[in-house]
Design a protein around this motif. Structure first.
Motif, PDB file in Angstrom:
ATOM      1  N   SER A 187       0.835  -1.211   0.000  1.00 32.96           N
ATOM      2  CA  SER A 187       0.000   0.000   0.000  1.00 32.96           C
ATOM      3  C   SER A 187       0.865   1.255   0.000  1.00 32.96           C
ATOM      4  CB  SER A 187      -0.918   0.014   1.223  1.00 32.96           C
ATOM      5  OG  SER A 187      -1.865  -1.031   1.163  1.00 32.96           O
ATOM      6  N   CYS A 188       1.922   1.242   0.792  1.00 30.52           N
ATOM      7  CA  CYS A 188       2.824   2.401   0.846  1.00 30.52           C
ATOM      8  C   CYS A 188       3.537   2.605  -0.490  1.00 30.52           C
ATOM      9  CB  CYS A 188       3.852   2.220   1.956  1.00 30.52           C
ATOM     10  SG  CYS A 188       3.174   2.322   3.619  1.00 30.52           S
ATOM     11  N   LEU A 189       4.009   1.534  -1.085  1.00 34.33           N
ATOM     12  CA  LEU A 189       4.710   1.635  -2.378  1.00 34.33           C
ATOM     13  C   LEU A 189       3.755   2.113  -3.470  1.00 34.33           C
ATOM     14  CD1 LEU A 189       6.835  -1.615  -2.080  1.00 34.33           C
ATOM     15  CD2 LEU A 189       7.765   0.713  -2.247  1.00 34.33           C
ATOM     16  N   ASN A 190       2.562   1.578  -3.487  1.00 39.10           N
ATOM     17  CA  ASN A 190       1.574   2.015  -4.487  1.00 39.10           C
ATOM     18  C   ASN A 190       1.191   3.482  -4.294  1.00 39.10           C
ATOM     19  OD1 ASN A 190       1.274  -0.369  -6.034  1.00 39.10           O
ATOM     20  ND2 ASN A 190      -0.039  -1.260  -4.455  1.00 39.10           N
ATOM     21  N   LYS A 191       1.038   3.884  -3.035  1.00 36.68           N
ATOM     22  CA  LYS A 191       0.720   5.280  -2.737  1.00 36.68           C
ATOM     23  C   LYS A 191       1.865   6.191  -3.187  1.00 36.68           C
ATOM     24  CE  LYS A 191      -2.503   6.196  -0.637  1.00 36.68           C
ATOM     25  NZ  LYS A 191      -3.889   6.526  -1.063  1.00 36.68           N
ATOM     26  N   ALA A 192       3.073   5.720  -3.018  1.00 31.87           N
ATOM     27  CA  ALA A 192       4.241   6.497  -3.449  1.00 31.87           C
ATOM     28  C   ALA A 192       4.251   6.673  -4.970  1.00 31.87           C
ATOM     29  CB  ALA A 192       5.520   5.801  -2.992  1.00 31.87           C
ATOM     30  N   ILE A 193       4.000   5.606  -5.696  1.00 36.21           N
ATOM     31  CA  ILE A 193       3.996   5.680  -7.161  1.00 36.21           C
ATOM     32  C   ILE A 193       2.882   6.600  -7.649  1.00 36.21           C
ATOM     33  CG2 ILE A 193       3.721   4.354  -9.292  1.00 36.21           C
ATOM     34  CD1 ILE A 193       6.393   3.928  -7.730  1.00 36.21           C
ATOM     35  N   GLU A 194       1.709   6.494  -7.020  1.00 38.75           N
ATOM     36  CA  GLU A 194       0.573   7.356  -7.391  1.00 38.75           C
ATOM     37  C   GLU A 194       0.905   8.837  -7.249  1.00 38.75           C
ATOM     38  OE1 GLU A 194      -2.649   6.293  -4.855  1.00 38.75           O
ATOM     39  OE2 GLU A 194      -2.758   4.222  -5.603  1.00 38.75           O
ATOM     40  N   PHE A 228       8.175  -6.025  -5.516  1.00 41.58           N
ATOM     41  CA  PHE A 228       7.560  -4.839  -6.124  1.00 41.58           C
ATOM     42  C   PHE A 228       8.497  -4.222  -7.164  1.00 41.58           C
ATOM     43  CE2 PHE A 228       6.776  -0.287  -6.392  1.00 41.58           C
ATOM     44  CZ  PHE A 228       5.405  -0.219  -6.548  1.00 41.58           C
ATOM     45  N   LEU A 229       9.744  -4.063  -6.827  1.00 45.14           N
ATOM     46  CA  LEU A 229      10.701  -3.449  -7.749  1.00 45.14           C
ATOM     47  C   LEU A 229      10.881  -4.308  -9.010  1.00 45.14           C
ATOM     48  CD1 LEU A 229      13.459  -2.182  -5.254  1.00 45.14           C
ATOM     49  CD2 LEU A 229      11.710  -0.818  -6.419  1.00 45.14           C
ATOM     50  N   ASN A 230      10.911  -5.598  -8.829  1.00 46.03           N
ATOM     51  CA  ASN A 230      11.095  -6.499  -9.978  1.00 46.03           C
ATOM     52  C   ASN A 230       9.871  -6.550 -10.888  1.00 46.03           C
ATOM     53  OD1 ASN A 230      13.695  -7.240  -9.226  1.00 46.03           O
ATOM     54  ND2 ASN A 230      13.008  -8.956  -7.972  1.00 46.03           N
ATOM     55  N   LYS A 231       8.690  -6.581 -10.284  1.00 46.76           N
ATOM     56  CA  LYS A 231       7.464  -6.724 -11.079  1.00 46.76           C
ATOM     57  C   LYS A 231       7.051  -5.438 -11.779  1.00 46.76           C
ATOM     58  CE  LYS A 231       5.191 -10.665  -8.882  1.00 46.76           C
ATOM     59  NZ  LYS A 231       3.970 -11.141  -8.166  1.00 46.76           N
ATOM     60  N   THR A 232       7.354  -4.311 -11.160  1.00 48.70           N
ATOM     61  CA  THR A 232       6.890  -3.029 -11.710  1.00 48.70           C
ATOM     62  C   THR A 232       7.954  -2.295 -12.512  1.00 48.70           C
ATOM     63  OG1 THR A 232       7.541  -1.803  -9.718  1.00 48.70           O
ATOM     64  CG2 THR A 232       5.301  -2.729  -9.775  1.00 48.70           C
ATOM     65  N   ASP A 233       9.199  -2.755 -12.418  1.00 52.63           N
ATOM     66  CA  ASP A 233      10.323  -2.043 -13.029  1.00 52.63           C
ATOM     67  C   ASP A 233      10.410  -0.600 -12.524  1.00 52.63           C
ATOM     68  OD1 ASP A 233      11.305  -4.127 -14.591  1.00 52.63           O
ATOM     69  OD2 ASP A 233       9.802  -3.756 -16.149  1.00 52.63           O
ATOM     70  N   SER A 234       9.932  -0.376 -11.309  1.00 52.98           N
ATOM     71  CA  SER A 234       9.984   0.962 -10.719  1.00 52.98           C
ATOM     72  C   SER A 234      11.423   1.319 -10.373  1.00 52.98           C
ATOM     73  CB  SER A 234       9.128   1.003  -9.445  1.00 52.98           C
ATOM     74  OG  SER A 234       9.327   2.205  -8.760  1.00 52.98           O
ATOM     75  N   ARG A 235      11.750   2.597 -10.510  1.00 49.75           N
ATOM     76  CA  ARG A 235      13.090   3.089 -10.159  1.00 49.75           C
ATOM     77  C   ARG A 235      13.073   3.797  -8.810  1.00 49.75           C
ATOM     78  NH1 ARG A 235      16.260   0.201 -12.526  1.00 49.75           N
ATOM     79  NH2 ARG A 235      17.938   1.728 -12.202  1.00 49.75           N
ATOM     80  N   ILE A 236      11.997   3.639  -8.058  1.00 44.71           N
ATOM     81  CA  ILE A 236      11.902   4.287  -6.753  1.00 44.71           C
ATOM     82  C   ILE A 236      13.029   3.795  -5.836  1.00 44.71           C
ATOM     83  CG2 ILE A 236      10.311   2.572  -5.784  1.00 44.71           C
ATOM     84  CD1 ILE A 236       8.944   4.894  -4.289  1.00 44.71           C
ATOM     85  N   LYS A 237      13.626   4.719  -5.107  1.00 48.28           N
ATOM     86  CA  LYS A 237      14.683   4.384  -4.167  1.00 48.28           C
ATOM     87  C   LYS A 237      14.033   4.034  -2.822  1.00 48.28           C
ATOM     88  CE  LYS A 237      17.550   5.973  -7.310  1.00 48.28           C
ATOM     89  NZ  LYS A 237      18.262   5.051  -8.223  1.00 48.28           N
TER      90      LYS A 237
END
Length: 258
Positions: A187-194, A228-237
């Motif tokens: 939830s926190c990671l998704n909220k961050a991406i949003e 999360f990082l692997n599935k979304t390819d997100s570059r969030i630190k």
């Protein structure tokens, strides 16, 4: 200047509360800081003057600055997009820090309590409780375990605070506890991406007053973030923030930090 500010803030908070109006407080600098924190902790979310907010903000920002603000560039990357930090999360200058909140989402009302919820609300300022109160009034119910809300960070070096309610473990650890803790991180990671957040610092959700076993909590945190990082390819630190020696040892073992 800080001495004048703290005396003004204490005097204001005492005068607005009928319980303390006839009391007098003469204390050392450290005792005054503890008294101010206690008064901020127990203050209900209610109207406050612009002058108070101005002086409070000046006081808190100087206190935080004196402690030493920590930027992402000061931290060592242990894996791609994953960082480790032992210290005070309220000093981190990142896009968002995560607060381990309770279901009321109004902060910790116990004077000078050592939980992260208390520290974040104290050094963010009274605006944070007012904002959370507004969110909860609109929601009209307690926050569910595993969900997340986002607010400004006000006087903290970070831009935002993401608040999540972790599971409380009162007896044996269950599959449901583990799933709910995973949901907190997701939830926190998704909220961050949003919200276009590029860096987020996680505290050790549920391991303090909520009694989730530290070892299993760290394993869930790390695995969920990596998934999360692997599935979304997100570059969030992502920063794993610990405060105790016990959690430092656990995270260093699991992240292969020497």
């Amino acid at each position: 200047m800080q001495s004048k500010r703290i005396k003004y803030l204490i005097d204001y908070l005492i005068k607005e509360d009928e319980r303390y109006k006839n009391n007098s407080f003469s204390q050392s600098e450290d005792e005054e800081k503890n008294l101010l924190r206690a008064l901020l902790n127990i203050r209900e979310p209610k109207t406050i003057t612009e002058e108070f907010l101005k002086i409070q903000d000046e006081y808190l920002q100087e206190e935080i600055s004196k402690k030493g603000i920590v930027s992402l560039s000061d931290l060592t990357q242990v894996e791609e997009n994953i960082y480790f930090y032992k210290g005070d999360i309220t000093l981190l200058k990142v896009d968002a820090i995560v607060n381990a909140a309770n279901s009321k989402m109004l902060g910790c009302f116990i004077p000078n309590h050592k939980c992260i919820d208390n520290a974040i609300h104290t050094f963010s300022g009274v605006q944070l409780r007012l904002k959370c109160n507004s969110i909860m009034k609109n929601q009209k119910q307690d926050e569910e375990v595993g969900n997340a809300k986002i607010t400004p960070a006000y006087n903290l070096p970070s831009k935002y605070i993401i608040h999540t309610v972790g599971p409380v473990v009162t007896s044996a650890l269950t599959t449901s506890h583990k799933q709910k803790l995973k949901e907190c991180y997701m939830s926190c990671l998704n909220k961050a991406i949003e919200n276009n957040i590029t860096s987020i610092a996680f505290c050790c959700i549920s391991t303090g007053e909520f009694h989730f076993p530290n070892e299993q909590a760290a394993e869930i945190a790390i695995n969920t973030v990596k998934e999360f990082l692997n599935k979304t390819d997100s570059r969030i630190k992502v920063i794993f923030n610990v405060f105790t020696d016990k959690d430092e040892r656990i995270y260093k073992e699991k992240l292969w930090i020497k």
